[in-house]
Design a protein around this motif. Sequence first.
Motif, PDB file in Angstrom:
ATOM      1  N   GLU A 167       0.809  -1.221   0.000  1.00 32.69           N
ATOM      2  CA  GLU A 167       0.000   0.000   0.000  1.00 32.69           C
ATOM      3  C   GLU A 167       0.842   1.272   0.000  1.00 32.69           C
ATOM      4  O   GLU A 167       0.493   2.242  -0.669  1.00 32.69           O
ATOM      5  N   SER A 168       1.917   1.302   0.791  1.00 31.47           N
ATOM      6  CA  SER A 168       2.652   2.556   0.960  1.00 31.47           C
ATOM      7  C   SER A 168       4.162   2.417   0.929  1.00 31.47           C
ATOM      8  O   SER A 168       4.864   3.431   1.036  1.00 31.47           O
ATOM      9  N   ASN A 197      -2.017   8.787  -2.182  1.00 33.03           N
ATOM     10  CA  ASN A 197      -2.500   8.375  -3.488  1.00 33.03           C
ATOM     11  C   ASN A 197      -3.063   9.621  -4.164  1.00 33.03           C
ATOM     12  O   ASN A 197      -4.046  10.197  -3.697  1.00 33.03           O
ATOM     13  N   GLN A 213      -2.941   3.491   3.921  1.00 35.07           N
ATOM     14  CA  GLN A 213      -3.734   4.138   2.877  1.00 35.07           C
ATOM     15  C   GLN A 213      -5.209   4.286   3.267  1.00 35.07           C
ATOM     16  O   GLN A 213      -6.114   3.841   2.559  1.00 35.07           O
TER      17      GLN A 213
END
Length: 133
Positions: A65-66, A74, A84
């Motif tokens: 995700e990150s 995002n 996220q």
Amino acid sequence: MISSLTTRVAARKKTFAATAAVLLGASGAVLGTTGSASAASPQELARDIVPASQYAAFSKIVSHESGWNPSATNSSSGAYGLVQALPASKMSSAGSDWKTNPATQIKWGLNYMNERYGSPNAAWAFWQANGWY
């Protein structure tokens, strides 16, 4: 009636225990406050916050995700942070320092995974099947 009450009490105890585990590290000390924990990497903080049996799955989700960047944003959706969150401001329920404190983001993310999927392991299984969680 009594068995229904007993079931509800047991469920609340389980929820309380899960919430306490999110707020307290393995040592029982409150995490994410000022002090030596602030110098720790997000991965080190997560190892103290996330139960060992759930850490690998939690780590895989955060990596995807990150990339373990607590400031990851995002650009198309506005999702923010290690896990996220969307909207990002949802993380304020874990602490007012959610924008800058990886420990707060980890606590919120663990709680989210526990509440929505039952555990980080289950969240990872969902992520693998769907490409998102």
